[in-house]
Design a protein around this motif. Sequence first.
Motif, PDB file in Angstrom:
ATOM      1  N   GLY A  47      -8.952  -6.378  -8.466  1.00  0.00           N
ATOM      2  CA  GLY A  47      -7.949  -6.906  -7.536  1.00  0.00           C
ATOM      3  C   GLY A  47      -7.896  -6.126  -6.244  1.00  0.00           C
ATOM      4  O   GLY A  47      -8.900  -5.591  -5.782  1.00  0.00           O
ATOM      5  N   GLU A  48      -6.682  -6.041  -5.685  1.00  0.00           N
ATOM      6  CA  GLU A  48      -6.506  -5.313  -4.434  1.00  0.00           C
ATOM      7  C   GLU A  48      -5.087  -4.779  -4.340  1.00  0.00           C
ATOM      8  O   GLU A  48      -4.188  -5.219  -5.059  1.00  0.00           O
ATOM      9  N   ILE A  49      -4.901  -3.801  -3.440  1.00  0.00           N
ATOM     10  CA  ILE A  49      -3.600  -3.206  -3.196  1.00  0.00           C
ATOM     11  C   ILE A  49      -3.503  -2.857  -1.721  1.00  0.00           C
ATOM     12  O   ILE A  49      -4.483  -2.404  -1.115  1.00  0.00           O
ATOM     13  N   MET A  50      -2.340  -3.103  -1.138  1.00  0.00           N
ATOM     14  CA  MET A  50      -2.109  -2.745   0.255  1.00  0.00           C
ATOM     15  C   MET A  50      -1.286  -1.463   0.280  1.00  0.00           C
ATOM     16  O   MET A  50      -0.218  -1.394  -0.336  1.00  0.00           O
ATOM     17  N   ILE A  51      -1.799  -0.452   0.955  1.00  0.00           N
ATOM     18  CA  ILE A  51      -1.124   0.834   1.095  1.00  0.00           C
ATOM     19  C   ILE A  51      -0.624   0.946   2.526  1.00  0.00           C
ATOM     20  O   ILE A  51      -1.383   0.687   3.477  1.00  0.00           O
ATOM     21  N   SER A  52       0.630   1.339   2.676  1.00  0.00           N
ATOM     22  CA  SER A  52       1.216   1.504   4.012  1.00  0.00           C
ATOM     23  C   SER A  52       1.805   2.902   4.145  1.00  0.00           C
ATOM     24  O   SER A  52       2.416   3.416   3.207  1.00  0.00           O
ATOM     25  N   THR A  53       1.585   3.498   5.322  1.00  0.00           N
ATOM     26  CA  THR A  53       2.234   4.753   5.690  1.00  0.00           C
ATOM     27  C   THR A  53       2.924   4.500   7.025  1.00  0.00           C
ATOM     28  O   THR A  53       2.909   3.376   7.533  1.00  0.00           O
ATOM     29  N   LYS A  54       3.465   5.547   7.592  1.00  0.00           N
ATOM     30  CA  LYS A  54       4.135   5.411   8.884  1.00  0.00           C
ATOM     31  C   LYS A  54       3.166   4.943   9.976  1.00  0.00           C
ATOM     32  O   LYS A  54       3.544   4.239  10.894  1.00  0.00           O
TER      33      LYS A  54
END
Length: 79
Positions: A47-54
């Motif tokens: 699958g996939e995953i979205m990673i977010s930082t500042k």
Amino acid sequence: MTFPENELVKKLKEEGFFNSYVQKDNPNKVYEMHSHPYQTKLIVKYGEIMISTKTLEITLKSGDSMLIGSYHKHSAKDG
């Protein structure tokens, strides 16, 4: 990824990631902004995953990996 889950965990421990485990989530699972007191290595097996930082937003797909530094705040959403 071609590693069976137990081999993947073993490989991570050999790299110094002693708190290693396989996490399986349902699509659209959201993790609010948080951090860990240790460096994290995320490996996407399926699958996939979205990673977010500042300052960053990135989508990791099957076979991708990412290091997240100790105490580095991030959020995530499974695809």
